[in-house]
Design a protein around this motif. Structure first.
Motif, PDB file in Angstrom:
ATOM      1  N   GLU A   2     -15.109   4.125  51.929  1.00  0.00           N
ATOM      2  CA  GLU A   2     -15.132   3.101  50.890  1.00  0.00           C
ATOM      3  C   GLU A   2     -16.362   2.206  50.986  1.00  0.00           C
ATOM      4  N   GLY A   5     -19.368   3.838  49.537  1.00  0.00           N
ATOM      5  CA  GLY A   5     -19.212   3.878  48.076  1.00  0.00           C
ATOM      6  C   GLY A   5     -19.541   2.541  47.440  1.00  0.00           C
ATOM      7  N   GLN A   6     -19.047   1.485  48.078  1.00  0.00           N
ATOM      8  CA  GLN A   6     -19.290   0.138  47.541  1.00  0.00           C
ATOM      9  C   GLN A   6     -20.777  -0.216  47.606  1.00  0.00           C
ATOM     10  N   GLN A   8     -23.250   1.858  47.692  1.00  0.00           N
ATOM     11  CA  GLN A   8     -23.993   2.686  46.749  1.00  0.00           C
ATOM     12  C   GLN A   8     -23.890   2.130  45.329  1.00  0.00           C
ATOM     13  N   LYS A   9     -22.686   1.692  44.994  1.00  0.00           N
ATOM     14  CA  LYS A   9     -22.488   1.123  43.648  1.00  0.00           C
ATOM     15  C   LYS A   9     -23.313  -0.158  43.500  1.00  0.00           C
ATOM     16  N   GLN A  10     -23.297  -0.963  44.556  1.00  0.00           N
ATOM     17  CA  GLN A  10     -24.071  -2.207  44.546  1.00  0.00           C
ATOM     18  C   GLN A  10     -25.554  -1.902  44.316  1.00  0.00           C
ATOM     19  N   VAL A  12     -26.971   0.866  42.957  1.00  0.00           N
ATOM     20  CA  VAL A  12     -27.242   1.370  41.607  1.00  0.00           C
ATOM     21  C   VAL A  12     -27.188   0.236  40.583  1.00  0.00           C
ATOM     22  N   ASP A  13     -26.168  -0.632  40.699  1.00  0.00           N
ATOM     23  CA  ASP A  13     -26.055  -1.770  39.765  1.00  0.00           C
ATOM     24  C   ASP A  13     -27.276  -2.670  39.876  1.00  0.00           C
ATOM     25  N   THR A  16     -30.410  -0.989  38.413  1.00  0.00           N
ATOM     26  CA  THR A  16     -30.265  -0.939  36.960  1.00  0.00           C
ATOM     27  C   THR A  16     -30.595  -2.296  36.337  1.00  0.00           C
TER      28      THR A  16
END
Lengths: 152, 207
Positions: A2, A5-6, A8-10, A12-13, A16
């Motif tokens: 987890e 994943g968190q 990685q999302k951070q 990418v966000d 972006t």
């Protein structure tokens, strides 16, 4: 995991948003293509060179603009270099600030040039702090055993 | 994107990259290495000439053969010797004039592009250089090299690139700087190359 994943999302966000705010452009994404398993830190290395180069250029510009008799050709040469390197790493706002700066050089307008230097410095330090956050996130992902997401 | 193109049997081009910017040198070097080229990167025109054995000193013929360069990629705006001046010196040398030279610049100045092409530059790339640009270049050079080895009648590789590009030039003639990120070697050329086709076509039309 987890945590990965968190992170990685951070990551990418964050990239972006930095991209959509115009701090970084397509060239930054082009550089990402040059990263692979044998050169995972390529982008960080190039950006690090950019930071070193930029600090020198900012100093040189400040010195050149505070001469008794300003050599605008020399100032323009420094700005041209700064524009080139910022363009090469995708630092879009810095590049645009350099374009404005060259116009002031053409007009041999000292107040304009000084204002442009402040603007370039501001944009540079802004993108620098964002890139530093970006690379810190990459390090955290890799330290947690994850893979840094490829940016489309 | 790894280096899966570097399989055994694939010819490795040796490229000499010339740029006074450390950032740009690092980027072009990586772009070329990822495209399976051996790269020598130098920071000035005079260093490039020294490397090529054309620095006014007695040329070391044996040394030059060992360092055979297949392509020279140079920045235009450099202190001291510009990329244009370097191009001229290379094209004036009987020893080096066959080596394709590509000029790079961050400034899209048509007279500059024309001057370089007239002086014999193979192509003119707008910075920032992309992977697709480098791939197109290396594919082109490899074709010329392979054709020569096979003894086939590709007398003028420049003409081949002109013909390939001109067929797709119409639509992209007035397009902006950014080119599609295509993997085709003969995909639509950047504005500079298209412009080159237009100016070269004008020259060849009288022959």
């Amino acid at each position: 995991m987890e945590v990965i994943g968190q992170l990685q999302k951070q990551y990418v966000d964050f990239v972006t948003s930095v991209y959509h705010e115009g701090f970084l452009d397509d060239q930054f994404l082009e550089l990402q293509k040059l990263r692979d398993d044998s050169n995972p830190n390529f982008v960080a290395e190039v950006v690090s060179l950019f930071f070193d180069d930029s600090e020198k250029l900012i100093n040189n510009l400040a010195t050149a603009l505070h001469q008794q008799v300003v050599d605008y050709k020399q100032v323009d040469a420094h700005v041209h270099q700064f524009k080139g390197s910022s363009s090469s790493i995708g630092a879009n706002k810095v590049k645009n600030a350099c374009v404005d700066f060259r116009s002031s050089c053409d007009l041999k307008n000292i107040e304009g040039c000084l204002a442009c230097l402040q603007n370039v410095k501001r944009e540079y330090y802004l993108v620098k702090s964002k890139l530093e956050i970006l690379f810190r996130l990459e390090e955290q992902i890799m330290a947690a055993g994850g893979v840094v997401p490829m940016l489309a | 994107m790894g280096s899966d193109c570097c399989s055994s049997g694939a010819q490795e081009l040796h490229v000499l990259a010339v740029d006074d910017s450390l950032v740009d040198r690092k980027v072009i070097e990586r772009l070329l290495k990822i495209s399976c080229c051996k790269v020598t990167a130098v920071e000035s025109g005079s260093m490039a000439l020294q490397y090529l054995g054309l620095d006014g000193e007695t040329s070391n013929a044996v040394g030059f053969d060992a360092l055979k360069v297949n392509l020279i990629v140079t920045d235009y705006s450099m202190p001291g010797m510009t990329g244009f001046e370097l191009l001229k010196k290379i094209k004036e040398s009987s020893k080096l004039k066959e080596i394709p030279v590509v000029v790079m610049s961050s400034e899209n100045i048509l007279t500059r592009i024309d001057r370089c092409l007239e002086e014999g530059a193979e192509d003119f790339l707008l910075k920032p250089v992309k992977l697709a640009d480098v791939k197109r270049l290396t594919d082109f050079v490899l074709k010329g090299t392979v054709s020569k080895k096979n003894g086939s009648d590709v007398k003028n590789p420049k003409r081949k690139l002109l013909d390939d590009s001109s067929s797709s030039s119409a639509d992209s003639a007035l397009s902006s700087q950014s080119s599609p990120l295509s993997s085709d070697s003969e995909s639509s050329p950047r504005l500079s190359s298209t412009h080159r086709c237009i100016s070269k076509r004008a020259r060849f039309s009288s022959t």
